[in-house]
Design an enzyme around this catalytic site. Structure first.
Site, short mmCIF file in Angstrom:
data_model
loop_
_atom_site.label_atom_id
_atom_site.label_comp_id
_atom_site.label_asym_id
_atom_site.label_seq_id
_atom_site.Cartn_x
_atom_site.Cartn_y
_atom_site.Cartn_z
N HIS A 118 0.53 -1.32 -0.44
CA HIS A 118 -0.41 0.15 -0.04
C HIS A 118 0.79 1.50 -0.27
CE1 HIS A 118 0.72 1.07 4.44
NE2 HIS A 118 0.46 -0.42 4.71
N ASP A 170 0.01 4.51 1.15
CA ASP A 170 -0.46 5.57 1.16
C ASP A 170 -0.56 4.95 3.37
OD1 ASP A 170 -1.91 3.20 2.05
OD2 ASP A 170 -3.96 3.85 2.81
N ASP A 218 5.96 1.58 6.12
CA ASP A 218 4.74 0.81 6.12
C ASP A 218 4.42 1.92 5.69
OD1 ASP A 218 2.35 0.09 7.08
OD2 ASP A 218 2.31 1.50 8.24
N GLU A 241 -5.24 1.24 2.62
CA GLU A 241 -4.91 0.79 3.87
C GLU A 241 -5.07 1.19 4.53
OE1 GLU A 241 -2.87 -2.09 6.47
OE2 GLU A 241 -1.77 -0.24 6.10
N GLU A 242 -4.51 2.25 4.79
CA GLU A 242 -4.43 2.79 6.74
C GLU A 242 -5.93 3.74 6.77
OE1 GLU A 242 -2.22 1.98 8.38
OE2 GLU A 242 -0.20 2.33 7.42
N ASP A 262 4.13 -6.32 4.47
CA ASP A 262 3.93 -4.84 5.71
C ASP A 262 3.79 -5.69 6.24
OD1 ASP A 262 2.24 -2.88 5.84
OD2 ASP A 262 0.33 -3.72 4.92
N HIS A 297 3.38 3.76 12.27
CA HIS A 297 1.95 4.58 13.22
C HIS A 297 2.76 5.79 13.80
CE1 HIS A 297 -1.63 1.92 11.52
NE2 HIS A 297 -0.20 1.87 10.50
#
Lengths: 480, 480
Positions: free
Chosen positions: B98, B100, B133, B167-168, B200, B450
């Site tokens: 991903h 994003d 990530d 994805e997020e 991921d 994150h």
């Protein structure tokens, strides 16, 4: 001496000009709690000073030094001390106000830009941050001064001004300044003051003017829980580490019950329950549950009994949870375990509570509750600011003058009220000057100070300017 | 077929060029949860698409339509579907990633600008939002493609790509796309796929590569308490109205105990306790309490027993409180009673839990607790997104190929792990394609996905690129 008709006429004739001046003041985002806006707060002091001097007031921008915000040293905004008139045959009235405002972002939920004064022509509402708290009232005094200067009228009293720029941020430095001025005796700016008038609160409702003789105190706390060295992903660390948010929410949940009862042992016990006579006072006030609901914008009062609700505001302590710094606060979702979170809450105090006595109880309780968790996180709790509660003698001539002025302008006898909020400087003036302090509100109960869409009704701004001018004539006339 | 030495050599020789390309990717703030960044997410898709096509991949930018964020219709970022190679004699590997990223502001506590890739020369850390990530892993595939194109080497397998930009943000629209492509049979982009590889997630520690065969599911909730028509001043309204924050904190305090136990009736009961044999699996993993503390940045593990902590991550559900939207979250103090507050929390799920079964329990519990308050505020609670937990067969050749590749590149046998986080698409691929899905992490356990100061170690980026290239050769070589 009766209030001269030309003064009242002048205020009506110049209403739009006065509103335009208020728009200038609102346009300066003088937010004192956020260091990023400090230059604007200082710009606001310069704007106000120039208005005062142009209207004949002798002023002094009093430097209060610096303070540290988030590790950065910032200049405190100056206190504007002012004087006009020095006639020993006249009474001397000290006026206090503050030119700083609460934070505001359009994204908080404002319908218009918060730092742009927008008039709703239909309702007459002047919407903008600081419109009612406290730029409108300060500008009311400018209106009175301008009317007298333009008309060539002598003011009926000597006036002294004290306008600060840190009221929304614990009035940093002001108490020391007041004490130091008082200590100077007849060399100080407050020498000869006979009474104090502060317009920094609100009517209880939207229709009945009031005079306010009591205020709750305040004790504002930050309670920080820290654990991980940095924010963590809840996937990898959920049920792996002690989460600061879990501990903080636990602690915040042990402060106040959803019915408003304060859960900190000892806090409620300090207040004697009301007897029947005291209860009757609250039952007589021109105030209803519908008024609460109207000003709150929803049917949300804690009780259906009017006296209970009014006593909840005026003679009982309260605890509000304001928010959390450091946790996820944006829209959408974020699966974070925040590393450091600070819960913000405050108590409103009534006599005999003091910030110091409350601090002792709060810190003890929070530490005991935290110890129960056996958490590896660490806790700090700190009293960030406080103010004493205050009750004044409302039979004093200062209140009598205000009552007469209200009856003259509004054709109504004002309610005598105690206010739920805190204006710590009130007590500082009362204690240090030893004179009577009057709270004479300009705005209405639904103005939304500290809230989104803060407003001042145009009629309150204009009639309120007449009110404070008339009050000065009543002070001059009264047999003190 | 052994991995060609020139491939490995090329990756080493071009390491700086690869880091520079990662810096380009990090510089695009493709934050998917915040609508304001949507143009950047779409810009990121264009950047990635142009990289892929220039390396010989046939692509399709698949439009997923629109969705509504805060009342505003926004285009969903496209899914990039790609293919290179169509040799029926080769296996076909589907790669997912991903493009994003999570939100990031320097003021969250970053030491450097989050959207600027900064290399710490001493530690080799590449710091920036999305570094690990999931931009680093995606760019690992670009590195493999570039090496083969530059060296004129045939890829040992056919490759298919599926790179999404939401994805997020619950992978909006992706499941439908996968189902629809699978339904197209031999006309679909996923036709002939033999296995799936997803990079991921992360090593459990900072030294031992791993293959991951299990993931926790997730159920993310918003719980909103609303009362007053607007924010109120706590002076005037404290102990006068039902305060939404008080109710919300009460409810949030009834979800999880500070020791991690979930307080929602029924949630813990769904999970059988481990027997001695299962416990032994966790005791053998190369992982210690010190590893937890190191990656968390503090001595903060919930237990001093390694197996308990690892089971807390891998085979137990968890509940984390992420924050509150609508409350005061800035620095300093603000004596506000917020009118609407939304508590954000999520549960990590393990089999047999599902978002739907958890939603039923959560909603019932929260509503029952709220009813106890007899509050005039209103409550809404909503499941905002969910993903099923997943466990894969780690004896499959797909895992065997990855084990051999890891041993070749890192000279270490990888740990077989289950992950605490959630990658819902894993399950969608497994269920819809009916093939084995491998999670082959590139980054380390302390990367801070994150979180603030997210990083990918330079060596993990470079060796990780070799690892996924070598994995393709092992897939090709293995007897399937």
């Amino acid at each position: 001496m009766a209030t001269p008709a030309p003064f009242l006429h002048f205020v009506d004739q110049n209403a739009q000009k006065f509103v335009d001046r208020l728009a200038q003041a609102v346009a300066i985002p003088s937010v004192s709690v956020d260091g990023a806006y400090r230059p604007d707060v200082i710009r606001m002091s310069a704007w106000l000073n120039s208005q005062l001097t142009s209207l004949g007031v002798t002023t002094q921008l009093t430097d209060l030094g610096v303070h540290v915000v988030d590790g950065k040293e910032l200049p405190l905004p100056p206190v504007i001390l002012g004087k006009i008139g020095d006639d020993p045959k006249k009474k001397t009235v000290l006026v206090y106000g503050h030119y700083d405002v609460q934070p505001a972002e359009k994204s908080d939920g404002w319908d218009t830009e918060p730092f742009e004064l927008v008039e709703d022509k239909e309702t007459g509402r002047l919407v903008g941050r600081g419109s009612t708290d406290d730029k409108g009232p300060i500008l009311g005094w400018l209106n009175v001064l301008e009317a007298h200067k333009s008309l060539g009228l002598d003011l009926p009293v000597n006036l002294r001004f004290c306008f600060e720029g840190m009221e929304e941020s614990s009035s940093d430095g002001l108490d020391e300044l007041i004490r130091s001025e008082v200590a100077k005796g007849n060399q100080g700016w407050f020498h000869g003051v006979d009474c104090v008038c502060i317009s920094d609160n609100y009517w209880q409702n939207t229709r009945t003017p009031c005079l306010t003789y009591g205020l709750r105190g305040i004790a504002f706390f930050h309670m920080t829980v820290s654990g991980p060295g940095r924010d963590l992903h809840s996937g990898g660390f959920g049920r792996v580490v002690h989460e600061p948010m879990t501990d903080l929410i636990f602690l915040m949940g042990r402060l106040v019950a959803p019915d408003g009862t304060i859960l900190i042992p000892g806090v409620e016990d300090m207040i004697a329950p009301p007897d029947a006579e005291e209860r009757a006072i609250y039952e007589k006030l021109d105030y209803s549950i519908e008024d609460v609901d109207e000003t709150a914008g929803a049917s949300i009062a804690l009780s259906d009994d009017k006296a209970t609700v009014l006593m909840g505001r005026m003679r009982m302590p309260a605890l509000s949870l304001h928010g959390i710094e450091g946790a996820f606060s944006g829209p959408g979702g974020k699966t974070v375990i925040p590393a450091h979170v600070a819960g913000k809450f405050s108590l409103r105090l009534v006599p005999p509570q003091t910030p110091a006595s409350i601090e002792t109880l709060v810190v003890k309780h929070v530490k005991e509750e935290f110890a129960k968790l056996k958490s590896k996180n660490t806790l700090t709790i700190e009293l960030m600011g406080g103010g004493m509660p205050w009750v004044e003698d409302y039979k004093h001539w200062n209140y009598e003058a205000a009552r007469r002025a209200t009856e003259a302008v509004y054709k109504q006898t004002p309610d005598l009220t105690r206010e739920g909020g805190s204006i710590p400087v009130t007590l500082t003036f009362a204690e240090n000057l030893g004179v009577n302090v009057l709270l004479l509100p300009m705005g209405r109960g639904d103005d939304g100070a500290h809230s989104t869409n803060e407003k001042l009704d145009r009629s309150n701004f204009i009639e309120g300017s007449k009110l404070i001018g008339t009050y000065l004539y009543e002070v001059a006339a009264i047999n003190a």
